[in-house]
Design an enzyme around this catalytic site. Structure first.
Site, PDB file in Angstrom:
ATOM      1  N   ASP A   1       0.835  -1.203   0.000  1.00 47.79           N
ATOM      2  CA  ASP A   1       0.000   0.000   0.000  1.00 47.79           C
ATOM      3  C   ASP A   1       0.872   1.256   0.000  1.00 47.79           C
ATOM      4  O   ASP A   1       0.657   2.189  -0.753  1.00 47.79           O
ATOM      5  CB  ASP A   1      -0.975   0.009   1.190  1.00 47.79           C
ATOM      6  CG  ASP A   1      -0.313  -0.310   2.521  1.00 47.79           C
ATOM      7  OD1 ASP A   1       0.931  -0.400   2.596  1.00 47.79           O
ATOM      8  OD2 ASP A   1      -1.050  -0.478   3.513  1.00 47.79           O
TER       9      ASP A   1
ATOM     10  N   ASP B   1       7.137   3.661   3.406  1.00 50.27           N
ATOM     11  CA  ASP B   1       7.412   4.821   4.266  1.00 50.27           C
ATOM     12  C   ASP B   1       8.929   4.830   4.523  1.00 50.27           C
ATOM     13  O   ASP B   1       9.704   5.269   3.674  1.00 50.27           O
ATOM     14  CB  ASP B   1       6.567   4.632   5.534  1.00 50.27           C
ATOM     15  CG  ASP B   1       6.632   5.767   6.521  1.00 50.27           C
ATOM     16  OD1 ASP B   1       7.488   6.648   6.368  1.00 50.27           O
ATOM     17  OD2 ASP B   1       5.835   5.791   7.468  1.00 50.27           O
TER      18      ASP B   1
ATOM     19  N   LYS C   1       6.470   7.433   0.277  1.00 52.16           N
ATOM     20  CA  LYS C   1       6.849   8.631   1.064  1.00 52.16           C
ATOM     21  C   LYS C   1       8.355   8.834   0.918  1.00 52.16           C
ATOM     22  O   LYS C   1       9.138   8.426   1.785  1.00 52.16           O
ATOM     23  CB  LYS C   1       6.525   8.408   2.542  1.00 52.16           C
ATOM     24  CG  LYS C   1       5.089   8.600   2.933  1.00 52.16           C
ATOM     25  CD  LYS C   1       4.958   8.529   4.450  1.00 52.16           C
ATOM     26  CE  LYS C   1       3.514   8.449   4.873  1.00 52.16           C
ATOM     27  NZ  LYS C   1       3.353   8.062   6.286  1.00 52.16           N
TER      28      LYS C   1
ATOM     29  N   PHE D   1       0.626  11.291   7.910  1.00 52.33           N
ATOM     30  CA  PHE D   1      -0.124  10.065   8.142  1.00 52.33           C
ATOM     31  C   PHE D   1      -1.384  10.060   7.270  1.00 52.33           C
ATOM     32  O   PHE D   1      -2.186  10.992   7.313  1.00 52.33           O
ATOM     33  CB  PHE D   1      -0.496   9.907   9.621  1.00 52.33           C
ATOM     34  CG  PHE D   1      -1.105   8.573   9.905  1.00 52.33           C
ATOM     35  CD1 PHE D   1      -0.310   7.446  10.054  1.00 52.33           C
ATOM     36  CD2 PHE D   1      -2.479   8.427   9.999  1.00 52.33           C
ATOM     37  CE1 PHE D   1      -0.870   6.198  10.286  1.00 52.33           C
ATOM     38  CE2 PHE D   1      -3.061   7.182  10.238  1.00 52.33           C
ATOM     39  CZ  PHE D   1      -2.247   6.078  10.381  1.00 52.33           C
ATOM     40  N   LEU D   2      -1.558   8.993   6.489  1.00 51.30           N
ATOM     41  CA  LEU D   2      -2.644   8.911   5.510  1.00 51.30           C
ATOM     42  C   LEU D   2      -3.612   7.776   5.833  1.00 51.30           C
ATOM     43  O   LEU D   2      -3.211   6.758   6.411  1.00 51.30           O
ATOM     44  CB  LEU D   2      -2.051   8.665   4.110  1.00 51.30           C
ATOM     45  CG  LEU D   2      -0.929   9.607   3.666  1.00 51.30           C
ATOM     46  CD1 LEU D   2      -0.371   9.166   2.322  1.00 51.30           C
ATOM     47  CD2 LEU D   2      -1.415  11.056   3.599  1.00 51.30           C
TER      48      LEU D   2
ATOM     49  N   ASP E   1      -5.205   2.356   7.028  1.00 51.73           N
ATOM     50  CA  ASP E   1      -6.116   2.455   8.170  1.00 51.73           C
ATOM     51  C   ASP E   1      -5.561   3.310   9.296  1.00 51.73           C
ATOM     52  O   ASP E   1      -4.355   3.564   9.381  1.00 51.73           O
ATOM     53  CB  ASP E   1      -6.374   1.056   8.744  1.00 51.73           C
ATOM     54  CG  ASP E   1      -5.162   0.520   9.495  1.00 51.73           C
ATOM     55  OD1 ASP E   1      -4.065   0.482   8.899  1.00 51.73           O
ATOM     56  OD2 ASP E   1      -5.295   0.174  10.687  1.00 51.73           O
TER      57      ASP E   1
HETATM   58  P1  5GP Z   1       7.682   1.233   6.440  1.00 53.89           P
HETATM   59  O1  5GP Z   1       8.154  -0.100   6.933  1.00 53.89           O
HETATM   60  O2  5GP Z   1       8.050   1.502   5.006  1.00 53.89           O
HETATM   61  O3  5GP Z   1       8.148   2.354   7.338  1.00 53.89           O
HETATM   62  O4  5GP Z   1       6.107   1.250   6.572  1.00 53.89           O
HETATM   63  C1  5GP Z   1       5.301   0.471   5.750  1.00 53.89           C
HETATM   64  C2  5GP Z   1       3.986   0.126   6.386  1.00 53.89           C
HETATM   65  O5  5GP Z   1       3.626   1.057   7.401  1.00 53.89           O
HETATM   66  C3  5GP Z   1       2.867   0.180   5.372  1.00 53.89           C
HETATM   67  O6  5GP Z   1       2.669  -1.076   4.764  1.00 53.89           O
HETATM   68  C4  5GP Z   1       1.683   0.617   6.205  1.00 53.89           C
HETATM   69  O7  5GP Z   1       1.069  -0.500   6.798  1.00 53.89           O
HETATM   70  C5  5GP Z   1       2.286   1.463   7.296  1.00 53.89           C
HETATM   71  N1  5GP Z   1       2.248   2.904   6.975  1.00 53.89           N
HETATM   72  C6  5GP Z   1       3.258   3.700   6.595  1.00 53.89           C
HETATM   73  N2  5GP Z   1       2.832   4.960   6.392  1.00 53.89           N
HETATM   74  C7  5GP Z   1       1.502   4.967   6.670  1.00 53.89           C
HETATM   75  C8  5GP Z   1       0.481   5.986   6.636  1.00 53.89           C
HETATM   76  O8  5GP Z   1       0.696   7.156   6.309  1.00 53.89           O
HETATM   77  N3  5GP Z   1      -0.768   5.586   6.955  1.00 53.89           N
HETATM   78  C9  5GP Z   1      -1.072   4.307   7.322  1.00 53.89           C
HETATM   79  N4  5GP Z   1      -2.324   4.042   7.617  1.00 53.89           N
HETATM   80  N5  5GP Z   1      -0.142   3.322   7.366  1.00 53.89           N
HETATM   81  C10 5GP Z   1       1.141   3.651   7.025  1.00 53.89           C
END
Ligand code: 5GP
Length: 183
Positions: A107, A110, A138, A159-160, A166
């Protein structure tokens, strides 16, 4: 007109419309189609639960080939807005990945921690190659070096919610993407 929404204790404002997202997702599907058109290799798609399911449906129905599709689940966010900074494998891949070329459907990327974890995990488990197609990226928050093979849209480091994303399991079904409203 799409208005602000309240989920639990926070206000979110409209950020990306369904139409804009559809165009961007179709574009990713076309690029994947072009890349695999001439190739004998049919990759396996691994959908990361739960957030990527909405993106996956829109993307996969636009493919010009019929790949095998499986699921996997990692968790990095608790029930709030902060990453735990530690990834857990909550559901092993539901499909045989040994010797296969995998495309992960995410999805949002980040910090990239989840992507790095899954990438390394799948290679260690015998996958031949691992690539990623993410609905959102991001870029400012990204801390890894591995390229994101395909993404539909770059987004702010906010945060989205919506389109699978969700806040405490709420908001996934929203067709518009909303960002946390800061005053
Ligand atoms: P990462 O491991 O890249 O930091 O984060 C990835 C996961 O964190 C995504 O699959 C998602 O579940 C969650 N995540 C990251 N940013 C957001 C956001 O802005 N909103 C939401 N709802 N989940 C996020």
């Amino acid at each position: 007109m799409v208005e602000d929404i309240v989920i639990r204790d926070h206000v979110f404002e409209p950020y990306i419309s369904r139409e804009e997202l559809d165009v961007a997702i179709n574009n990713v599907a076309e690029r994947i189609n072009t890349e695999y058109k001439a190739s004998k290799e049919v990759p396996i798609f691994l959908i990361t639960l739960s957030g990527a399911t909405f993106f996956a449906v829109r993307l996969l129905e636009k493919l010009s080939f019929t790949p095998k599709i499986g699921f996997v689940k990692c968790s990095s966010y608790a029930s709030g807005m902060k990453s735990l900074g530690k990834i857990k494998m909550a559901l092993e891949p539901t499909i045989e990945i040994s010797g296969k070329n995998i495309i992960i459907l995410e999805d949002i990327v980040d910090t990239g921690l989840t992507w790095k974890y899954l990438h390394d995990y799948l290679l260690k488990s015998g996958a031949n190659s691992v690539r990623i197609a993410s609905m959102l990226f991001k870029e400012e928050a990204y801390k890894e070096t591995a390229i994101i093979d395909w993404y539909a849209l770059k987004v702010e480091d906010k945060f989205l919610v919506g389109m699978g994303l969700d806040y405490g399991e709420l908001g996934r079904n929203l067709p518009t993407i909303y960002k946390l409203k800061t005053t």
